[in-house]
Design a protein around this motif. Structure first.
Motif, PDB file in Angstrom:
ATOM      1  N   THR B  84       0.839  -1.186   0.000  1.00 23.91           N
ATOM      2  CA  THR B  84       0.000   0.000   0.000  1.00 23.91           C
ATOM      3  C   THR B  84       0.880   1.244   0.000  1.00 23.91           C
ATOM      4  O   THR B  84       2.032   1.192   0.433  1.00 23.91           O
ATOM      5  N   ASP B  85       0.307   2.354  -0.498  1.00 21.01           N
ATOM      6  CA  ASP B  85       1.065   3.606  -0.435  1.00 21.01           C
ATOM      7  C   ASP B  85       0.511   4.529   0.655  1.00 21.01           C
ATOM      8  O   ASP B  85       0.859   5.699   0.720  1.00 21.01           O
ATOM      9  N   ILE B  86      -0.341   3.978   1.515  1.00 25.17           N
ATOM     10  CA  ILE B  86      -0.879   4.779   2.622  1.00 25.17           C
ATOM     11  C   ILE B  86       0.259   5.102   3.598  1.00 25.17           C
ATOM     12  O   ILE B  86       0.971   4.194   4.039  1.00 25.17           O
ATOM     13  N   PRO B  87       0.467   6.392   3.931  1.00 20.84           N
ATOM     14  CA  PRO B  87       1.574   6.720   4.830  1.00 20.84           C
ATOM     15  C   PRO B  87       1.207   6.536   6.316  1.00 20.84           C
ATOM     16  O   PRO B  87       0.026   6.447   6.657  1.00 20.84           O
ATOM     17  N   ASN B  88       2.214   6.531   7.152  1.00 16.92           N
ATOM     18  CA  ASN B  88       2.079   6.456   8.614  1.00 16.92           C
ATOM     19  C   ASN B  88       1.149   5.346   9.092  1.00 16.92           C
ATOM     20  O   ASN B  88       0.186   5.590   9.812  1.00 16.92           O
ATOM     21  N   ILE B  89       1.450   4.144   8.707  1.00 17.48           N
ATOM     22  CA  ILE B  89       0.608   3.011   9.090  1.00 17.48           C
ATOM     23  C   ILE B  89       0.882   2.616  10.545  1.00 17.48           C
ATOM     24  O   ILE B  89       2.028   2.526  10.976  1.00 17.48           O
ATOM     25  N   CYS B 113       7.839   2.153   8.951  1.00 13.12           N
ATOM     26  CA  CYS B 113       7.948   0.939   8.155  1.00 13.12           C
ATOM     27  C   CYS B 113       7.227   1.197   6.847  1.00 13.12           C
ATOM     28  O   CYS B 113       6.252   1.926   6.803  1.00 13.12           O
ATOM     29  N   ASP B 114       7.705   0.593   5.780  1.00 13.63           N
ATOM     30  CA  ASP B 114       7.040   0.746   4.494  1.00 13.63           C
ATOM     31  C   ASP B 114       5.755  -0.065   4.462  1.00 13.63           C
ATOM     32  O   ASP B 114       5.597  -1.009   5.207  1.00 13.63           O
ATOM     33  N   GLY B 115       4.856   0.346   3.575  1.00 14.02           N
ATOM     34  CA  GLY B 115       3.584  -0.361   3.461  1.00 14.02           C
ATOM     35  C   GLY B 115       3.710  -1.679   2.752  1.00 14.02           C
ATOM     36  O   GLY B 115       3.227  -1.849   1.636  1.00 14.02           O
ATOM     37  N   TYR B 116       4.407  -2.595   3.388  1.00 10.64           N
ATOM     38  CA  TYR B 116       4.571  -3.915   2.779  1.00 10.64           C
ATOM     39  C   TYR B 116       4.553  -4.978   3.859  1.00 10.64           C
ATOM     40  O   TYR B 116       5.152  -4.805   4.929  1.00 10.64           O
ATOM     41  N   LEU B 117       3.844  -6.058   3.584  1.00 11.19           N
ATOM     42  CA  LEU B 117       3.798  -7.149   4.541  1.00 11.19           C
ATOM     43  C   LEU B 117       3.484  -8.449   3.799  1.00 11.19           C
ATOM     44  O   LEU B 117       2.630  -8.466   2.925  1.00 11.19           O
ATOM     45  N   ALA B 118       4.192  -9.491   4.138  1.00  5.80           N
ATOM     46  CA  ALA B 118       3.890 -10.797   3.540  1.00  5.80           C
ATOM     47  C   ALA B 118       3.867 -11.847   4.622  1.00  5.80           C
ATOM     48  O   ALA B 118       4.682 -11.829   5.548  1.00  5.80           O
ATOM     49  N   THR B 119       2.900 -12.751   4.523  1.00  2.03           N
ATOM     50  CA  THR B 119       2.816 -13.847   5.479  1.00  2.03           C
ATOM     51  C   THR B 119       2.044 -15.001   4.847  1.00  2.03           C
ATOM     52  O   THR B 119       1.762 -14.982   3.656  1.00  2.03           O
ATOM     53  N   ARG B 120       1.742 -16.007   5.645  1.00  2.00           N
ATOM     54  CA  ARG B 120       0.958 -17.148   5.135  1.00  2.00           C
ATOM     55  C   ARG B 120      -0.140 -17.461   6.139  1.00  2.00           C
ATOM     56  O   ARG B 120       0.119 -17.503   7.348  1.00  2.00           O
TER      57      ARG B 120
END
Lengths: 105, 153
Positions: B84-89, B113-120
């Protein structure tokens, strides 16, 4: 828990650090049957994962039993340098825990 | 006749009590940890589970990108990544509407932190996957429908 329950890598990328971690854990919800014995396996899952960057908390995850077994996580920290410390720790619903740290490559 | 009815009522009542006890036991050890949001994880309704972890105005957002396969054969190991490009998460939460307990995980970002997350995650049956991102007092939400395909021999 065994010593190496956490696999951790931290890599310097264009605009920060990319952290990838995988934790060895059964993540059982307490509702599923054990395939071998046929009995319902007791709930046993990680509840919290924390990540520290040079000693300060940057990321924490509250997770439930619906995260797949051997939880994998990847995220980006938007600033950082080579050889920074990245530490990851976890605790499960039985109070077991483990931690691991690496230097940013 | 009346006696049978009594016994029936008694039994159903006992069953109900047992069921509530066992579900309470399932999540009992979590009391050790104060921070773990037990109410949110035990909640069986999607809407109230979302309400437990998010606050502020709800915005249906197109700025959240949920990368997850549309068709899945193995629901016990589903890779999901969110950009996502939403700031200040502050927080990213993942819900699976038709799982027994919809809340899968809630990730808190304490520093930039950048708007990126990966999991399972586990998805029991075909269902909506909802992602709620808490940022600057608003709750940005996006969803995607995922189909679980049973393997045919």
């Amino acid at each position: 828990m065994s010593e190496n329950s956490i696999k951790l890598s931290a890599e310097l990328i264009e605009d920060g650090i990319e952290v990838k971690t995988m934790i060895k854990h059964i993540m059982s919800s307490g509702r599923e049957k054990d395939k071998i014995s046929g009995k319902i396996a007791p709930a046993n899952f990680i509840q919290e994962i924390r990540c520290e960057h040079n000693g300060s908390l940057v990321f924490s995850a509250n997770i439930g039993p619906d995260v797949a077994h051997n939880p994998y996580l990847s995220f980006k920290i938007s600033h950082g340098m080579k050889n920074d410390d990245i530490a990851v720790s976890w605790i499960d619903n039985h109070g077991e825990s483990d931690s691991q740290s690496v230097k940013v490559q | 006749m009346d006696k049978k009815r009594r016994i029936f009522l008694k039994n159903t009542l006992m069953m109900g009590l047992l069921a509530s006890f066992s579900s309470a036991l399932l999540f009992a050890p979590r009391k050790v940890l104060a921070a773990w949001p037990s109410n949110a994880f035990a909640n069986k309704s999607l809407r109230s589970a979302i309400a437990e972890v998010s606050y502020g105005r709800t915005i249906k957002s197109k700025r959240i990108n949920i990368n997850i396969p549309d068709h899945i054969e193995n629901g016990t190991l589903v890779p999901i990544s969110i950009t996502t490009d939403i700031p200040n998460i502050d927080k990213i939460s993942i819900f699976v509407a038709k799982n027994t307990h919809p809340l899968c995980a809630s990730f808190e970002f304490h520093e930039a932190c950048d708007g990126y997350l990966a999991t399972r995650i586990k998805i029991k049956r075909s269902s909506q996957v909802v992602v709620a991102i808490q940022a600057e007092g608003n709750s940005h939400q996006a969803k995607k429908h995922i189909k679980i395909i049973k393997k045919k021999c």
